[in-house]
Structures are given as C-alpha cells and as structure tokens.
Enzyme design. Structure first.
Site, PDB file in Angstrom:
ATOM      1  N   ALA A  16       0.819  -1.220   0.000  1.00 44.69           N
ATOM      2  CA  ALA A  16       0.000   0.000   0.000  1.00 44.69           C
ATOM      3  C   ALA A  16       0.847   1.262   0.000  1.00 44.69           C
ATOM      4  O   ALA A  16       0.476   2.273  -0.609  1.00 44.69           O
ATOM      5  CB  ALA A  16      -0.930   0.001   1.215  1.00 44.69           C
ATOM      6  N   ASP A  74      11.401  -2.802  -7.970  1.00 47.95           N
ATOM      7  CA  ASP A  74      12.089  -3.624  -6.986  1.00 47.95           C
ATOM      8  C   ASP A  74      13.116  -2.706  -6.371  1.00 47.95           C
ATOM      9  O   ASP A  74      13.866  -2.031  -7.081  1.00 47.95           O
ATOM     10  CB  ASP A  74      12.747  -4.857  -7.600  1.00 47.95           C
ATOM     11  CG  ASP A  74      13.157  -5.852  -6.509  1.00 47.95           C
ATOM     12  OD1 ASP A  74      12.303  -6.169  -5.660  1.00 47.95           O
ATOM     13  OD2 ASP A  74      14.313  -6.300  -6.486  1.00 47.95           O
ATOM     14  N   PHE A 153       7.447   3.839   4.845  1.00 43.71           N
ATOM     15  CA  PHE A 153       7.260   2.409   5.060  1.00 43.71           C
ATOM     16  C   PHE A 153       8.611   1.722   4.917  1.00 43.71           C
ATOM     17  O   PHE A 153       9.616   2.345   4.559  1.00 43.71           O
ATOM     18  CB  PHE A 153       6.252   1.833   4.047  1.00 43.71           C
ATOM     19  CG  PHE A 153       6.658   2.026   2.602  1.00 43.71           C
ATOM     20  CD1 PHE A 153       7.355   1.046   1.918  1.00 43.71           C
ATOM     21  CD2 PHE A 153       6.338   3.197   1.934  1.00 43.71           C
ATOM     22  CE1 PHE A 153       7.731   1.230   0.596  1.00 43.71           C
ATOM     23  CE2 PHE A 153       6.702   3.387   0.606  1.00 43.71           C
ATOM     24  CZ  PHE A 153       7.400   2.400  -0.062  1.00 43.71           C
ATOM     25  N   ASP A 156      12.416   3.144   5.747  1.00 37.22           N
ATOM     26  CA  ASP A 156      12.463   4.610   5.807  1.00 37.22           C
ATOM     27  C   ASP A 156      12.914   5.172   7.156  1.00 37.22           C
ATOM     28  O   ASP A 156      13.620   6.183   7.197  1.00 37.22           O
ATOM     29  CB  ASP A 156      11.094   5.199   5.449  1.00 37.22           C
ATOM     30  CG  ASP A 156      10.788   5.101   3.956  1.00 37.22           C
ATOM     31  OD1 ASP A 156      11.637   4.581   3.200  1.00 37.22           O
ATOM     32  OD2 ASP A 156       9.698   5.537   3.551  1.00 37.22           O
ATOM     33  N   LYS A 176      10.224  13.407   0.602  1.00 31.69           N
ATOM     34  CA  LYS A 176      10.691  12.113   0.123  1.00 31.69           C
ATOM     35  C   LYS A 176      10.357  11.898  -1.346  1.00 31.69           C
ATOM     36  O   LYS A 176      11.188  11.419  -2.121  1.00 31.69           O
ATOM     37  CB  LYS A 176      10.090  10.974   0.963  1.00 31.69           C
ATOM     38  CG  LYS A 176      10.612   9.599   0.522  1.00 31.69           C
ATOM     39  CD  LYS A 176       9.883   8.454   1.182  1.00 31.69           C
ATOM     40  CE  LYS A 176      10.345   7.134   0.572  1.00 31.69           C
ATOM     41  NZ  LYS A 176       9.566   5.977   1.049  1.00 31.69           N
ATOM     42  N   HIS A 181      15.118   7.595  -4.067  1.00 37.49           N
ATOM     43  CA  HIS A 181      15.568   6.683  -5.119  1.00 37.49           C
ATOM     44  C   HIS A 181      14.437   6.382  -6.090  1.00 37.49           C
ATOM     45  O   HIS A 181      14.628   6.325  -7.299  1.00 37.49           O
ATOM     46  CB  HIS A 181      16.081   5.394  -4.480  1.00 37.49           C
ATOM     47  CG  HIS A 181      15.122   4.750  -3.518  1.00 37.49           C
ATOM     48  ND1 HIS A 181      14.645   5.397  -2.384  1.00 37.49           N
ATOM     49  CD2 HIS A 181      14.523   3.529  -3.511  1.00 37.49           C
ATOM     50  CE1 HIS A 181      13.811   4.606  -1.735  1.00 37.49           C
ATOM     51  NE2 HIS A 181      13.715   3.463  -2.407  1.00 37.49           N
ATOM     52  N   ARG A 182      13.219   6.203  -5.541  1.00 38.10           N
ATOM     53  CA  ARG A 182      12.062   5.906  -6.398  1.00 38.10           C
ATOM     54  C   ARG A 182      11.700   7.114  -7.246  1.00 38.10           C
ATOM     55  O   ARG A 182      11.362   6.982  -8.417  1.00 38.10           O
ATOM     56  CB  ARG A 182      10.890   5.458  -5.523  1.00 38.10           C
ATOM     57  CG  ARG A 182       9.712   4.897  -6.310  1.00 38.10           C
ATOM     58  CD  ARG A 182       8.729   4.173  -5.407  1.00 38.10           C
ATOM     59  NE  ARG A 182       9.323   2.953  -4.859  1.00 38.10           N
ATOM     60  CZ  ARG A 182       9.674   2.798  -3.585  1.00 38.10           C
ATOM     61  NH1 ARG A 182       9.488   3.766  -2.709  1.00 38.10           N
ATOM     62  NH2 ARG A 182      10.220   1.674  -3.176  1.00 38.10           N
TER      63      ARG A 182
END
Length: 205
Positions: A16, A74, A153, A156, A176, A181-182
């Site tokens: 989620a 991933d 999550f 973090d 964030k 990175h995402r």
C-alpha cells in the site's frame, strides 16, 4: 481522453505504501495508478538476483495478466557494513519485523564503524506484448543511529539521505517524493511517458 476513462497504469505491487507513492507521482501526468491487489493479481516469486531483473519479472507478469501497461518496482537498502546487503533481499531480511531488522542493521554499522548506505530502485514499464523498459534510481546516505519517524514504510525510519539530518520517515512524503531513489527512477519513467510517440503505446486506457 474521456473523463470517465482516464489513462491508467497498473502498479504491480500489493504494498500500500508503494502504491500511494506511485499514485502521487503519476497524478501530475494525468495517469491513474491501479494496484495489482485491486485487480486480484497474484504476486510472482522474485527469483532474479538483481533489482532490475525482479522489477521486469513483476511488470511482465502483471501486464500480461491484466492486458494493460504495468509498472513494477524492486527496491532495497544496501548497507556498506553488510557488504551491500540486504539489497534485493531487503523484504526477506525484515521478514515482517522491521523493528528487529533496524536493530540488526544499526548494530552491524556500529560494530563496523561504517554507516554509509544507499537505497536503490529499479522500475520496469511493461506491455502485454512483452515490451519492457527499465529505469534505475538511487539515493545515497547513511544509516540512522536509531530509527526515527512514523512516516513512509519499510526501511524509511533508518535511512538519512545525504544533505539531510532526518530519516525518510521524518522528512514526510512531500520531501521524500522529491528526492528519493524511487522519485529519481520515476523521473526517467515520466520522461518516457511524456513523449507522445511512446505514451501512445505504453499507457493503457
């Protein structure tokens, strides 16, 4: 694009927290994020030995099962004191108990006197016909001396990105989502989606 049929991308995750991040990242592009869980899709085994391989495996499985474009990630925490681990085994390392995982990581860093770490994210955008494109993003930083923050999550609460004094979990989603990175991997996806020639093929209706 009609109002009742927005562009959609299937997000190949049952997490989620990840789905929420992707929804926020896709919203400015006018693209709806649909979770794999909502479509009743099973999670394939992550059998690859690197982030890119696992992202591709998950994206392809979802795109073929649902018949629309799918985006899978991933990602994991790579800690210098653990020789780059837990890396692709980050979820398995925690085994559902992130508090215990935090304690092990902090203890390993303290014993080694080495606190450097990096978060890595591989994103794969896949089509039902098997076409894929993979994008890599990373964020360098350190392991926090103690876990902090209730946001985010996964790992973090123990990752402090370079240039900041707070963990991802303490910085909040707005910060964030801009530096993670995402977010860095997604910026490459967004550039791909923004190209009309590509977007016509990669976004499901």
């Amino acid at each position: 694009m009609s109002a009742d049929r927005p562009k959609r991308i299937l997000i190949a995750t049952h997490n989620a927290g990840k789905l929420k991040e992707f929804a926020a990242l896709l919203a400015p592009l006018g693209i709806e994020a649909v979770g794999a869980g909502a479509m009743g899709l099973a999670e394939p085994a992550e059998s690859a030995d690197d982030f890119a391989g696992n992202a591709r495996l998950k994206a392809l499985a979802a795109a073929r099962a649902a018949g629309i474009a799918a985006l899978a990630d991933d990602s994991g925490l790579c800690v210098a004191a653990l020789g780059g681990g837990p890396g692709v085994f980050s979820a398995r390392y925690a085994a559902g108990d992130y508090g215990a995982a935090f304690a092990r990581i902090i203890a390993a860093c303290a014993a080694a006197g080495e606190w450097r770490a990096r978060f890595v994210c591989a994103l794969c955008l896949a089509q039902p016909d098997g076409t894929t494109a993979t994008f890599i993003g990373q964020a360098d930083g350190t392991v926090a001396r103690e876990a902090g923050g209730a946001g985010g999550f996964g790992y973090d609460p123990v990752f402090v990105p370079d240039g900041y004094e707070k963990t991802y979990a303490e910085l909040g989603s707005t910060v964030k989502d801009a530096i993670s990175h995402r977010a860095r991997a997604f910026a490459q996806v967004a550039a791909r989606l923004a190209s009309s020639a590509v977007a016509g093929r990669t976004v499901g209706g």
